[in-house]
Design a protein around this motif. Sequence first.
Motif, PDB file in Angstrom:
ATOM      1  N   THR A 167      -7.618   3.068   2.072  1.00 30.39           N
ATOM      2  CA  THR A 167      -8.862   3.826   2.080  1.00 30.39           C
ATOM      3  C   THR A 167      -9.658   3.502   0.808  1.00 30.39           C
ATOM      4  OG1 THR A 167      -7.881   5.702   0.904  1.00 30.39           O
ATOM      5  CG2 THR A 167      -7.759   5.708   3.335  1.00 30.39           C
ATOM      6  N   PRO A 168     -10.965   3.803   0.820  1.00 29.53           N
ATOM      7  CA  PRO A 168     -11.759   3.623  -0.396  1.00 29.53           C
ATOM      8  C   PRO A 168     -11.182   4.420  -1.568  1.00 29.53           C
ATOM      9  CG  PRO A 168     -13.210   3.878   1.485  1.00 29.53           C
ATOM     10  CD  PRO A 168     -11.818   4.155   1.984  1.00 29.53           C
ATOM     11  N   ALA A 169     -10.623   5.602  -1.277  1.00 30.04           N
ATOM     12  CA  ALA A 169     -10.047   6.424  -2.345  1.00 30.04           C
ATOM     13  C   ALA A 169      -8.881   5.693  -3.011  1.00 30.04           C
ATOM     14  CB  ALA A 169      -9.584   7.757  -1.772  1.00 30.04           C
ATOM     15  N   LEU A 170      -8.036   5.035  -2.214  1.00 30.40           N
ATOM     16  CA  LEU A 170      -6.915   4.297  -2.782  1.00 30.40           C
ATOM     17  C   LEU A 170      -7.418   3.128  -3.609  1.00 30.40           C
ATOM     18  CD1 LEU A 170      -3.893   3.563  -3.026  1.00 30.40           C
ATOM     19  CD2 LEU A 170      -4.142   2.257  -0.893  1.00 30.40           C
ATOM     20  N   LEU A 171      -8.414   2.409  -3.083  1.00 33.97           N
ATOM     21  CA  LEU A 171      -8.971   1.274  -3.813  1.00 33.97           C
ATOM     22  C   LEU A 171      -9.520   1.729  -5.159  1.00 33.97           C
ATOM     23  CD1 LEU A 171      -9.791  -1.725  -3.843  1.00 33.97           C
ATOM     24  CD2 LEU A 171     -11.909  -1.070  -2.684  1.00 33.97           C
ATOM     25  N   LYS A 172     -10.189   2.864  -5.168  1.00 37.86           N
ATOM     26  CA  LYS A 172     -10.753   3.388  -6.416  1.00 37.86           C
ATOM     27  C   LYS A 172      -9.651   3.782  -7.383  1.00 37.86           C
ATOM     28  CE  LYS A 172     -14.023   6.863  -8.112  1.00 37.86           C
ATOM     29  NZ  LYS A 172     -14.939   7.972  -7.742  1.00 37.86           N
ATOM     30  N   ARG A 173      -8.583   4.397  -6.890  1.00 40.22           N
ATOM     31  CA  ARG A 173      -7.465   4.820  -7.756  1.00 40.22           C
ATOM     32  C   ARG A 173      -6.772   3.620  -8.391  1.00 40.22           C
ATOM     33  NH1 ARG A 173      -5.033   9.860  -6.742  1.00 40.22           N
ATOM     34  NH2 ARG A 173      -3.546   9.262  -8.360  1.00 40.22           N
ATOM     35  N   LEU A 174      -6.750   2.511  -7.693  1.00 38.97           N
ATOM     36  CA  LEU A 174      -6.096   1.313  -8.232  1.00 38.97           C
ATOM     37  C   LEU A 174      -7.010   0.564  -9.209  1.00 38.97           C
ATOM     38  CD1 LEU A 174      -4.242  -0.120  -5.094  1.00 38.97           C
ATOM     39  CD2 LEU A 174      -3.244   1.045  -7.061  1.00 38.97           C
ATOM     40  N   ILE A 212       0.843  -1.205   0.000  1.00 38.76           N
ATOM     41  CA  ILE A 212       0.000   0.000   0.000  1.00 38.76           C
ATOM     42  C   ILE A 212       0.870   1.243   0.000  1.00 38.76           C
ATOM     43  CG2 ILE A 212      -1.586   1.368   1.426  1.00 38.76           C
ATOM     44  CD1 ILE A 212      -2.813  -1.331   2.320  1.00 38.76           C
ATOM     45  N   GLN A 213       1.868   1.256   0.853  1.00 35.23           N
ATOM     46  CA  GLN A 213       2.749   2.422   0.955  1.00 35.23           C
ATOM     47  C   GLN A 213       3.447   2.696  -0.372  1.00 35.23           C
ATOM     48  OE1 GLN A 213       5.691   2.084   4.133  1.00 35.23           O
ATOM     49  NE2 GLN A 213       5.110   4.117   4.836  1.00 35.23           N
ATOM     50  N   SER A 214       3.863   1.633  -1.036  1.00 39.89           N
ATOM     51  CA  SER A 214       4.524   1.783  -2.334  1.00 39.89           C
ATOM     52  C   SER A 214       3.586   2.387  -3.371  1.00 39.89           C
ATOM     53  CB  SER A 214       5.028   0.411  -2.808  1.00 39.89           C
ATOM     54  OG  SER A 214       5.598   0.496  -4.094  1.00 39.89           O
ATOM     55  N   GLU A 215       2.347   1.910  -3.408  1.00 37.79           N
ATOM     56  CA  GLU A 215       1.379   2.433  -4.368  1.00 37.79           C
ATOM     57  C   GLU A 215       0.962   3.862  -4.017  1.00 37.79           C
ATOM     58  OE1 GLU A 215       0.189   1.184  -7.334  1.00 37.79           O
ATOM     59  OE2 GLU A 215       1.890  -0.150  -6.984  1.00 37.79           O
ATOM     60  N   GLN A 216       0.864   4.172  -2.746  1.00 40.99           N
ATOM     61  CA  GLN A 216       0.548   5.545  -2.341  1.00 40.99           C
ATOM     62  C   GLN A 216       1.632   6.505  -2.828  1.00 40.99           C
ATOM     63  OE1 GLN A 216       0.165   4.762   1.864  1.00 40.99           O
ATOM     64  NE2 GLN A 216      -2.055   5.038   1.841  1.00 40.99           N
ATOM     65  N   LEU A 263       1.264   7.036  -6.551  1.00 43.34           N
ATOM     66  CA  LEU A 263       0.094   7.832  -6.923  1.00 43.34           C
ATOM     67  C   LEU A 263       0.115   9.237  -6.334  1.00 43.34           C
ATOM     68  CD1 LEU A 263      -2.584   5.025  -6.402  1.00 43.34           C
ATOM     69  CD2 LEU A 263      -1.837   5.979  -8.600  1.00 43.34           C
ATOM     70  N   GLY A 264       1.151   9.565  -5.568  1.00 38.74           N
ATOM     71  CA  GLY A 264       1.232  10.892  -4.975  1.00 38.74           C
ATOM     72  C   GLY A 264       0.304  11.093  -3.798  1.00 38.74           C
ATOM     73  N   LEU A 265      -0.091   9.998  -3.137  1.00 33.22           N
ATOM     74  CA  LEU A 265      -0.945  10.067  -1.952  1.00 33.22           C
ATOM     75  C   LEU A 265      -0.087  10.019  -0.691  1.00 33.22           C
ATOM     76  CD1 LEU A 265      -3.634   7.459  -3.100  1.00 33.22           C
ATOM     77  CD2 LEU A 265      -3.862   9.953  -3.132  1.00 33.22           C
ATOM     78  N   PRO A 266      -0.619  10.462   0.449  1.00 33.87           N
ATOM     79  CA  PRO A 266       0.143  10.333   1.703  1.00 33.87           C
ATOM     80  C   PRO A 266       0.527   8.868   1.937  1.00 33.87           C
ATOM     81  CG  PRO A 266      -1.748  11.766   2.036  1.00 33.87           C
ATOM     82  CD  PRO A 266      -1.908  11.168   0.669  1.00 33.87           C
TER      83      PRO A 266
END
Length: 389
Positions: A382-389, A366-370, A373-376
């Motif tokens: 979070t649902p937002a991360l799931l949606k972005r993926l 998760i941390q790697s994908e965040q 994607l430029g996320l914290p």
Amino acid sequence: MRILPLALIACLMPVAGFSQCGGKFTSFVQSLKQEAVTAGYDTATVNGFFKGARQDPKVLKADRAQGVFQKPFIEFSRRLISQSRIDRGRAMAKKYDSTFRRIEATYGINRGVLLAFWAFETDYGSFQGDFNTRNALITLAHDCRRPELFRPQIFAALELYKRGNFDPARTTGAWAGEIGMVQMLPRDILDNGVDADGDGHVSLKTSAPDALMSGGKMLSHLGWQAGQPWLQEVTIPKGLDLSQTGTGSKLAAKEWQRLGVRAKDGALAAPGLQASLLLPQGHKGPAFLAYPNFDVYFEWNQSFTYVLTAAYFANRLESGAIYDAGSPDQGLTSSQMKQLQKKLQARGHDVGKVDGILGAKTRQAIQSEQQRLGLPADAWPTPALLKRL
């Protein structure tokens, strides 16, 4: 150099030529008996230990139903920690003060640390499990999911039986084979069992001094450092590089302080020690510095949520403050977590088993994908991360 007797060597390394798991259960038990005789146990002892051994389907059901570990830290810790549990823990600290003083002097383990394990494992000895320990161990060794973990414990239990400290027909405990007030596996009892009350037996089910001293000795052997902290609540500054957080990253506590991390109350407990910055529910939730002793908790239990809760509870039992829960972003349901794990796997990440549990590998992915994607990059799904993926 420590020399192990032949029977204990068998605990560490299975004898070649014997079935390691699976197949007909009765044949598997017979193979275990033959291996025990080959390892040097007399036939009468072996027959006495294995007499009446049977497979326990309830053990397998329990092994596959560990849903409590899917809960996030705040919910999990509030579920396990109550004021009555804190009050009872402090009462136990007074009742067994002489034992805790002896543990502190001999092994350097704070009483709060052992009290927390005692509370979570058996509610201070009130419920130690009613699974037949021998049958549980044989069932799990036969199952083939984790035979390398449970098979050696069978021979450790056999050695305890030989010494008069185990009744194969009556000894009961947790579904995974742990015994007594602080739930220790047979091998751990062999290595760390202490007859603290001087009655000639290591009785972890009925003697609190035996159980607590044995737990203290085990923690010491696992690497606990006397006089050092284990966990401290902190606050973090805005703009902190969150990719440095998590159990896989360590900086000197004073370096975290230079980056703006501050103790919630008072000063940092050990500025010179290495520490990890933990954000169990992301950068908007509670934050902790975990010192080297915190790593020893993972030798007791592999669940991050359990370990963090036990370490925090140890602080509470020693008059520590209630953590600031903050306002973390919404997390994922179990089904959403499984979806996320599958998506992470599809992107080449090793998340281990797709089980809906936010384990160490899933957090790292998760941390790697965040970061990508430029996320914290706080490892909180979070649902937002799931949606972005």
